[in-house]
Design a protein around this motif. Structure first.
Motif, short mmCIF file in Angstrom:
data_model
loop_
_atom_site.label_atom_id
_atom_site.label_comp_id
_atom_site.label_asym_id
_atom_site.label_seq_id
_atom_site.Cartn_x
_atom_site.Cartn_y
_atom_site.Cartn_z
N PRO A 15 1.02 -0.89 0.00
CA PRO A 15 -0.02 0.10 0.00
C PRO A 15 0.54 1.13 -0.03
O PRO A 15 2.55 0.78 0.50
N LEU A 16 -0.11 2.30 -0.64
CA LEU A 16 1.09 3.96 -0.59
C LEU A 16 0.60 4.54 0.57
O LEU A 16 0.04 4.07 1.88
N ALA A 17 1.25 5.42 1.43
CA ALA A 17 1.38 6.08 2.14
C ALA A 17 0.19 6.73 2.38
O ALA A 17 -0.08 7.17 1.38
N GLY A 18 -0.86 6.47 3.44
CA GLY A 18 -2.39 7.25 3.61
C GLY A 18 -3.20 6.74 2.72
O GLY A 18 -4.29 6.74 2.66
N GLU A 19 -2.85 5.23 1.76
CA GLU A 19 -3.88 4.81 0.67
C GLU A 19 -5.15 4.18 1.51
O GLU A 19 -5.29 3.12 1.76
N LEU A 20 -6.57 4.74 1.18
CA LEU A 20 -7.66 4.28 1.94
C LEU A 20 -8.18 2.62 1.02
O LEU A 20 -6.72 2.03 0.17
N PRO A 21 -8.63 1.78 1.16
CA PRO A 21 -8.19 0.24 1.35
C PRO A 21 -9.23 0.42 -0.08
O PRO A 21 -8.97 -0.41 -1.07
N GLY A 22 -10.09 0.98 -0.54
CA GLY A 22 -10.85 1.01 -1.67
C GLY A 22 -9.85 1.38 -2.76
O GLY A 22 -10.25 0.70 -3.76
N ALA A 23 -9.36 2.49 -2.63
CA ALA A 23 -8.51 3.11 -3.70
C ALA A 23 -7.30 2.02 -3.72
O ALA A 23 -6.60 2.26 -5.19
N GLY B 215 -8.29 -8.13 -14.64
CA GLY B 215 -7.35 -7.65 -12.93
C GLY B 215 -8.02 -7.15 -12.16
O GLY B 215 -9.61 -7.29 -12.09
N SER B 216 -7.56 -7.91 -10.84
CA SER B 216 -8.97 -7.97 -9.43
C SER B 216 -7.89 -7.78 -8.50
O SER B 216 -6.61 -8.65 -8.04
N ASP B 217 -8.56 -7.20 -7.37
CA ASP B 217 -7.64 -7.44 -6.16
C ASP B 217 -8.84 -7.04 -4.97
O ASP B 217 -10.03 -6.38 -5.08
N GLN B 218 -8.35 -7.45 -4.10
CA GLN B 218 -9.72 -7.16 -3.09
C GLN B 218 -9.29 -7.22 -1.82
O GLN B 218 -7.60 -7.19 -0.85
N VAL B 219 -9.59 -6.27 -1.17
CA VAL B 219 -9.08 -5.44 0.23
C VAL B 219 -9.79 -5.56 1.24
O VAL B 219 -10.82 -5.11 1.32
N ALA B 220 -9.67 -6.12 3.07
CA ALA B 220 -10.44 -6.01 3.54
C ALA B 220 -10.25 -4.34 4.68
O ALA B 220 -9.49 -4.22 4.50
N ASP B 221 -11.08 -4.14 5.02
CA ASP B 221 -10.86 -2.46 5.78
C ASP B 221 -11.79 -2.09 6.78
O ASP B 221 -13.10 -2.73 6.78
N HIS C 221 -12.97 -0.42 9.68
CA HIS C 221 -12.25 1.55 9.78
C HIS C 221 -11.28 1.88 9.49
O HIS C 221 -10.98 2.91 10.30
N GLY C 222 -11.46 1.73 8.09
CA GLY C 222 -10.47 2.96 7.28
C GLY C 222 -9.06 1.83 7.15
O GLY C 222 -7.88 2.61 6.32
N GLU C 223 -8.50 0.88 7.91
CA GLU C 223 -7.37 -0.36 8.30
C GLU C 223 -7.46 -0.63 7.04
O GLU C 223 -8.08 -2.33 6.81
N PRO C 224 -6.96 -0.50 5.73
CA PRO C 224 -6.56 -2.36 5.44
C PRO C 224 -5.84 -3.27 5.68
O PRO C 224 -4.71 -3.44 6.60
N LEU C 225 -6.64 -4.74 5.46
CA LEU C 225 -6.33 -5.58 6.25
C LEU C 225 -6.39 -6.72 4.69
O LEU C 225 -7.50 -6.93 4.55
N GLY C 226 -5.04 -6.99 4.67
CA GLY C 226 -4.50 -8.78 3.58
C GLY C 226 -4.64 -9.39 4.24
O GLY C 226 -5.64 -9.59 5.15
N LYS C 227 -4.09 -10.65 3.33
CA LYS C 227 -3.91 -12.58 3.77
C LYS C 227 -3.15 -12.47 4.43
O LYS C 227 -2.02 -11.87 4.86
N PRO C 228 -3.50 -13.11 5.77
CA PRO C 228 -2.77 -13.23 6.37
C PRO C 228 -1.66 -13.79 6.43
O PRO C 228 -0.39 -13.24 7.02
N GLY C 229 -1.87 -14.66 5.84
CA GLY C 229 -0.46 -15.82 5.74
C GLY C 229 0.24 -16.47 6.42
O GLY C 229 0.63 -17.59 6.40
#
Length: 206
Positions: free
Chosen positions: A50-58, A82-88, A90-98
Motif C-alpha cells: 500500500p502507498l502511504a495513507g492509501e485508503l482500502p478501496g483506492a 485484473g482484480s484485487d480485494q482489500v478488507a477494510d 474502520h479505514g485500515e486495510p487488512l490483507g491476506k494473513p499468510g
C-alpha cells in the motif's frame, strides 16, 4: 506462467479476442468458469505494498488496474481481467494473513465488528486502448467470536490466503451475522456481475 482453461459448450464460441485472467488466485479462476468462456491465466508481477495513507478501496482499485495492465503488456491482443480485494476495518486495510498467528490477530480484531470488503475488477485491452474498472463493496458483520471458535475455524479451513482470514463460501459463513452486497461473488474475490458488464463493454459475448 500461463495456463489455458478450455470450456466445452454445445455451440462453438467465436470470441472477438483472447480472454486472459491476470491472477494467480484459484478462487477467481473457479469463478471465471461460471461464465463458460475459454480463458487463459497469467500471473501478474505487481508490488502490492500500500502507498502511504492509501485508503482500502483506492488500494484495491489501483492494484486491480495494475494487474490487468501488467498482463496486457504481455498480451496486447487480449481482453485482460485484473482484480484485487482489500478488507477494510474502520479505514485500515487488512490483507491476506499468510500465517496462523496473523489470522488469529485479524479475526480477534474483527470479532463483533462490521468489516467492508472492497473487491475491484478491471478489464484492459491494450490494442484498442480499452481500460474500464468497477469496485464492489461488501459489508460483513462478524459475530462476537471466542478464542476457541477462532482456533477451531482456522485449523479447519486454514484461510491464510484470504483477505480477512475467512471464507464466506465455506465454514467461514458460521463466523458471520450478516452480509450486505449487490454482487454475490464479490466476497469470494471476483464480482461477476461487474465483470460481465466490463466484458460486454469490451465486446465479449456473455
Amino acid at each position: 506462467m500461463s495456463h489455458v482453461h478450455e470450456i466445452s459448450l454445445n455451440s462453438s464460441l467465436n470470441l472477438p479476442r483472447p480472454l486472459v485472467l491476470g491472477s494467480t488466485s484459484r478462487y477467481r479462476a473457479e469463478l471465471m468458469h461460471r461464465l463458460r468462456l475459454p480463458f487463459e491465466v497469467i500471473g501478474p508481477e505487481v508490488d502490492e505494498t500500500p502507498l502511504a495513507g492509501e485508503l482500502p478501496g483506492a488500494l484495491a482499485l489501483r492494484l486491480a488496474v495494475a494487474k490487468a495492465q501488467a498482463v496486457a503488456r504481455q498480451r496486447p491482443d487480449a481482453a485482460v481481467i485484473g482484480s484485487d480485494q482489500v478488507a477494510d476495518l474502520h479505514g485500515e486495510p487488512l490483507g491476506k494473513p499468510g500465517t496462523h498467528e496473523r489470522a488469529v490477530a485479524q479475526l480477534t480484531r474483527m470479532s463483533g465488528q462490521t468489516v467492508r470488503f472492497h473487491t475491484a475488477v478491471a478489464v484492459v485491452c491494450q490494442d484498442i486502448g480499452f481500460v474500464q474498472h468497477e469496485v464492489a463493496e461488501v459489508a460483513v458483520r462478524f459475530r462476537t467470536l471466542t478464542e476457541a471458535e477462532i482456533e477451531h475455524y482456522l485449523h479447519a479451513e486454514q484461510p491464510y490466503d484470504c483477505a480477512g482470514s475467512a471464507k464466506s463460501e465455506g465454514l467461514g459463513i458460521s463466523l458471520l451475522d450478516a452480509i450486505d452486497n449487490d454482487d454475490p461473488t464479490a466476497l469470494i474475490g471476483l464480482p461477476l456481475i461487474r465483470t460481465c458488464r466490463l466484458l460486454r463493454a469490451v465486446g465479449m459475448p456473455i
